[in-house]
Write a protein that holds these residues in place. Structure first.
Motif, PDB file in Angstrom:
ATOM      1  N   TYR A 507       0.834  -1.240   0.227  1.00 35.23           N
ATOM      2  CA  TYR A 507      -0.136  -0.026  -0.186  1.00 35.23           C
ATOM      3  C   TYR A 507       0.981   1.209  -0.030  1.00 35.23           C
ATOM      4  N   VAL A 508       0.701   2.106  -0.922  1.00 34.55           N
ATOM      5  CA  VAL A 508       1.376   3.338  -1.066  1.00 34.55           C
ATOM      6  C   VAL A 508       0.581   4.466  -0.781  1.00 34.55           C
ATOM      7  N   VAL A 509       0.690   5.300   0.477  1.00 37.90           N
ATOM      8  CA  VAL A 509      -0.205   6.453   0.733  1.00 37.90           C
ATOM      9  C   VAL A 509       0.736   7.474   1.120  1.00 37.90           C
ATOM     10  N   GLU A 510       0.163   8.663   0.748  1.00 40.40           N
ATOM     11  CA  GLU A 510       0.816   9.851   1.351  1.00 40.40           C
ATOM     12  C   GLU A 510       0.945   9.845   2.786  1.00 40.40           C
ATOM     13  N   ILE A 511       1.918  10.471   3.370  1.00 36.09           N
ATOM     14  CA  ILE A 511       2.097  10.353   4.881  1.00 36.09           C
ATOM     15  C   ILE A 511       1.038  11.255   5.398  1.00 36.09           C
ATOM     16  N   ASP A 512       0.302  10.685   6.560  1.00 34.71           N
ATOM     17  CA  ASP A 512      -0.588  11.563   7.165  1.00 34.71           C
ATOM     18  C   ASP A 512      -1.874  11.620   6.332  1.00 34.71           C
ATOM     19  N   SER A 513      -2.131  11.188   5.280  1.00 36.59           N
ATOM     20  CA  SER A 513      -3.201  11.518   4.524  1.00 36.59           C
ATOM     21  C   SER A 513      -4.589  10.652   5.198  1.00 36.59           C
ATOM     22  N   PRO A 514      -5.754  10.872   4.806  1.00 32.54           N
ATOM     23  CA  PRO A 514      -6.846  10.183   5.247  1.00 32.54           C
ATOM     24  C   PRO A 514      -6.941   8.771   5.102  1.00 32.54           C
ATOM     25  N   MET A 515      -6.291   8.378   3.696  1.00 32.28           N
ATOM     26  CA  MET A 515      -6.049   6.929   3.272  1.00 32.28           C
ATOM     27  C   MET A 515      -4.942   6.254   4.202  1.00 32.28           C
ATOM     28  N   ASP A 528       2.510  -1.222  12.900  1.00 29.85           N
ATOM     29  CA  ASP A 528       4.146  -0.836  13.262  1.00 29.85           C
ATOM     30  C   ASP A 528       4.813  -2.112  13.103  1.00 29.85           C
ATOM     31  N   ALA A 529       4.253  -3.344  13.383  1.00 30.84           N
ATOM     32  CA  ALA A 529       5.024  -4.693  13.170  1.00 30.84           C
ATOM     33  C   ALA A 529       5.138  -4.886  11.531  1.00 30.84           C
ATOM     34  N   SER A 530       4.258  -4.435  10.598  1.00 30.05           N
ATOM     35  CA  SER A 530       4.369  -4.626   9.449  1.00 30.05           C
ATOM     36  C   SER A 530       5.663  -3.629   8.687  1.00 30.05           C
ATOM     37  N   PRO A 531       6.313  -4.534   7.811  1.00 22.89           N
ATOM     38  CA  PRO A 531       7.305  -3.535   7.204  1.00 22.89           C
ATOM     39  C   PRO A 531       6.718  -2.222   6.480  1.00 22.89           C
ATOM     40  N   VAL A 532       7.338  -1.090   7.067  1.00 23.46           N
ATOM     41  CA  VAL A 532       6.847   0.121   6.728  1.00 23.46           C
ATOM     42  C   VAL A 532       7.980   1.203   6.413  1.00 23.46           C
ATOM     43  N   ARG A 533       8.125   1.843   5.188  1.00 19.69           N
ATOM     44  CA  ARG A 533       9.065   2.678   4.627  1.00 19.69           C
ATOM     45  C   ARG A 533       8.500   3.901   4.362  1.00 19.69           C
ATOM     46  N   GLU A 534       9.183   4.887   4.555  1.00 22.37           N
ATOM     47  CA  GLU A 534       8.852   6.416   4.316  1.00 22.37           C
ATOM     48  C   GLU A 534       9.781   6.728   3.012  1.00 22.37           C
ATOM     49  N   VAL A 535       9.436   7.063   1.982  1.00 18.96           N
ATOM     50  CA  VAL A 535       9.992   7.310   0.785  1.00 18.96           C
ATOM     51  C   VAL A 535       9.569   8.526  -0.047  1.00 18.96           C
ATOM     52  N   GLY A 536      10.245   9.532  -0.278  1.00  9.85           N
ATOM     53  CA  GLY A 536       9.588  10.641  -0.897  1.00  9.85           C
ATOM     54  C   GLY A 536       8.224  11.265  -0.603  1.00  9.85           C
ATOM     55  N   GLY A 537       7.916  11.452   0.711  1.00  8.89           N
ATOM     56  CA  GLY A 537       6.599  11.837   1.155  1.00  8.89           C
ATOM     57  C   GLY A 537       5.509  10.714   1.154  1.00  8.89           C
ATOM     58  N   TYR A 538       5.913   9.624   1.064  1.00 12.71           N
ATOM     59  CA  TYR A 538       4.888   8.478   1.122  1.00 12.71           C
ATOM     60  C   TYR A 538       5.375   7.370   1.970  1.00 12.71           C
ATOM     61  N   ARG A 539       4.462   6.552   2.473  1.00 12.74           N
ATOM     62  CA  ARG A 539       4.487   5.450   3.346  1.00 12.74           C
ATOM     63  C   ARG A 539       4.372   4.479   2.460  1.00 12.74           C
ATOM     64  N   VAL A 540       5.110   3.290   2.605  1.00 15.85           N
ATOM     65  CA  VAL A 540       4.796   1.952   1.860  1.00 15.85           C
ATOM     66  C   VAL A 540       4.601   1.174   2.769  1.00 15.85           C
ATOM     67  N   TYR A 541       3.426   0.413   2.928  1.00 16.53           N
ATOM     68  CA  TYR A 541       3.264  -0.668   3.859  1.00 16.53           C
ATOM     69  C   TYR A 541       3.245  -1.913   3.090  1.00 16.53           C
ATOM     70  N   HIS A 542       3.785  -2.973   3.728  1.00 14.82           N
ATOM     71  CA  HIS A 542       3.718  -4.307   3.194  1.00 14.82           C
ATOM     72  C   HIS A 542       3.336  -5.472   3.955  1.00 14.82           C
ATOM     73  N   PRO A 543       1.888  -5.434   4.550  1.00 17.40           N
ATOM     74  CA  PRO A 543       1.601  -6.336   5.541  1.00 17.40           C
ATOM     75  C   PRO A 543       1.627  -7.900   5.273  1.00 17.40           C
ATOM     76  N   ASP A 544       1.893  -8.679   6.076  1.00 14.58           N
ATOM     77  CA  ASP A 544       1.950 -10.011   5.745  1.00 14.58           C
ATOM     78  C   ASP A 544       0.570 -10.641   5.135  1.00 14.58           C
ATOM     79  N   THR A 545      -0.443 -10.166   5.502  1.00  9.52           N
ATOM     80  CA  THR A 545      -1.908 -10.732   4.951  1.00  9.52           C
ATOM     81  C   THR A 545      -2.397  -9.324   4.462  1.00  9.52           C
ATOM     82  N   PRO A 546      -3.072  -9.424   3.258  1.00  7.98           N
ATOM     83  CA  PRO A 546      -3.833  -8.272   2.689  1.00  7.98           C
ATOM     84  C   PRO A 546      -4.880  -7.588   3.320  1.00  7.98           C
TER      85      PRO A 546
END
Length: 551
Positions: A507-515, A528-546
């Motif tokens: 999931y690619v969402v803008e940081i602190d956006s409603p989404m 917080d347990a799922s892999p989360v990265r912040e890149v270029g003003g976005y947060r990239v979530y990659h949870p274990d289950t969809p």
């Protein structure tokens, strides 16, 4: 425009001074836009990316779209123009926009040719100089690949030049020229319906110029050209299901439910915001009161342009017969075609403006929708010609005291128009490009990070998805969600289906956006347990289950 000059046994064209000035203005305008193109200014977005992805698919032979993915009324001519370049060089924004830059150069050349034929050489150079300038609102319409306007404006100018040549008798292959006129009409109708007012007046000018000639083979070739140009649209509409034809879809898009704004608000938004923005007199965030003067003056200039054209038409009709005979092959019709085309340009602008102010968007969202008035640039020669004539007459000292006052006032208006456009352009070039370049850099950082490390199937919002797919050359595929994490506007359904089949989408969402906030609530302890990265003003979530709440 040029004179032949013999030099060492060769004949070379020599530009006169007005033509040379127009050439220098035009080159400056093209170089300025080339620099913007290389830096991807104005900023790209997912609408433009959709055209880019279509160009990629066309170049690869995967798709032959007639309309923009997810629509049934916006033609894809721009994608077909860019497809060979994208196929060779790969997807990139400068490559995608290069055909738009070429269309802008053609537009400048054709409007110079037409203005020179209708008015005077120095006025034609002045018009090119004005059109060479351009703040963000203007260059966005000229350079970004969002459908319609960059290609239909040169088409209309070429149609009018064909009409002038046919009436003056300077076009030798007359039937071929009429067929080309029809082909341009068909292509323009397929590409963008906003140009319909100008197509209507150009068609009337052609009927006036040819009259009985259209009852024979010329008329058949005209109809054949229109059918060939609009054929993709006809075929698609024949295959479309009930309610999916272009007219029905366009009517649904144009119709807004709820209370309609009063006419006064729509006229105010169209004239005081739309007209100055479309002519480059305001920054992209809106017009100050001191910049709205041109919108107030615009209807007056349309009336003055129409009156001047009518006077010129009557003056040509009242010329002595011997003088008419000496005019060459075109005769009286060739002399009258200039005023007729000027009237067509005035009528095209008036009808376009009337169509725009009929929409509630002219009142409720004038800044976002001023782009629909960019075609008014076609009428700039007819609109400014009365000011030029008045100023020139006063400068020559051949008018009364009132005439000299009017001429001085007209010269001041032309100077104010030029200076205002120049100042807004310089401010944009000096200070207005930083935000676009920052946003573009962040989008590239996001694309590079996902392309290298994944995930390669992600969900995001509309303004993230297709731009991300284009920036990664489809190595990352994105499905569009709305703010409630429900399926959004997925223009190209195969992308949505591919992400839907992924066992572990990101999931690619803008940081602190409603989404972003809603996604964190759904993930709860896993956020917080799922892999989360912040890149270029976005947060990239990659949870274990969809996380697919719509299911």
């Amino acid at each position: 425009m040029s004179h032949p000059e013999q030099h060492r046994g060769r004949w070379r064209p020599r530009l006169d001074r007005p033509a040379l000035a127009a050439l220098l203005f035009g080159l400056a305008g093209v170089v300025y836009r080339l620099v913007l193109t290389l830096f991807t200014v104005p900023v790209s977005n997912s609408d433009e990316a959709t055209f880019g992805l279509a160009a990629l698919h066309i170049g690869q032979g995967r798709e032959r779209p007639v309309f923009l993915y997810g629509q049934h009324y916006m033609g894809m001519l721009e994608s077909y123009l860019a497809a060979p370049l994208v196929a060779v060089a790969g997807p990139s924004w400068p490559v995608l926009r290069l055909p738009m830059l070429a269309l802008y150069a053609v537009f400048l050349y054709l409007i110079h040719r037409l203005t020179r034929r209708l008015c005077t050489p120095w006025f034609a150079a002045f018009v090119v100089g004005l059109l060479a300038l351009g703040p963000e609102r203007v260059v966005r319409d000229q350079l970004t690949v969002v459908g319609g306007r960059p290609e239909v404006k040169p088409a209309v100018l070429l149609m009018l030049l064909i009409t002038v040549g046919l009436a003056a008798g300077t076009v030798h292959r007359r039937r071929l020229a009429v067929g080309l006129f029809g082909l341009l009409v068909g292509l323009a109708v397929w590409s963008d319906w906003l140009i319909l007012p100008y197509l209507a007046v150009a068609g009337l000018a052609l009927v006036w110029a040819l009259r009985r000639e259209l009852l024979g083979w010329s008329g058949l070739l005209l109809v054949a050209g229109v059918v060939v140009g609009v054929a993709p649209m006809i075929v698609d509409n024949v295959r479309a299901g009930p309610g999916d034809d272009s007219l029905s879809v366009f009517r649904q898009v144009s119709t807004k439910v709820g209370p309609q704004p009063p006419w006064s608000d729509r006229v105010r938004g169209g004239l005081l915001e739309g007209v100055p923005l479309a002519h480059g007199l305001c920054p992209v965030d809106g017009c100050g009161r001191w910049q709205q003067w041109f919108g107030v003056l615009y209807p007056v200039l349309l009336l003055a342009g129409a009156a001047l054209a009518v006077l010129a038409y009557r003056r040509a009709a009242g010329a002595p017969r011997a003088e008419r005979v000496g005019r060459g092959a075109g005769g009286l019709r060739g002399e009258r075609v200039g005023p007729v085309v000027q009237l067509a340009l005035v009528a095209g602008a008036a009808l376009t403006l009337l169509s725009y102010v009929r929409s509630p968007l002219a009142a409720t969202s004038p800044l976002d929708n001023a782009r629909y008035l960019s075609v008014l640039q076609l009428s700039l020669p007819a609109v400014l010609w009365p000011l030029w004539v008045a100023a020139l007459t006063a400068w020559r000292g051949t008018s009364s005291v009132l005439g000299r006052f009017t001429g001085a006032l007209s010269a001041a208006v032309l100077a104010a128009l030029t200076v205002t456009t120049l100042v807004i352009t310089v401010l944009f070039a000096a200070t207005g490009t930083a935000a676009s370049r920052t946003e573009e850099r962040q989008a590239r950082e996001l694309a590079a990070a996902l392309r290298a490390d994944g995930p390669h199937e992600v969900y995001g919002d509309y303004w993230t998805c297709n731009r991300l797919i284009f920036n990664t050359d489809e190595s990352v595929v994105c499905g569009v969600l709305d703010g409630n994490l429900s399926p959004g506007q997925n223009r190209y359904r195969p992308y949505w289906r591919q992400v839907g089949r992924a066992e572990r989408p990101g999931y690619v969402v803008e940081i602190d956006s409603p989404m972003d906030r809603r996604l964190r609530r759904l993930l709860a302890d896993r956020a917080d347990a799922s892999p989360v990265r912040e890149v270029g003003g976005y947060r990239v979530y990659h949870p274990d289950t969809p996380v697919r709440p719509w299911r």
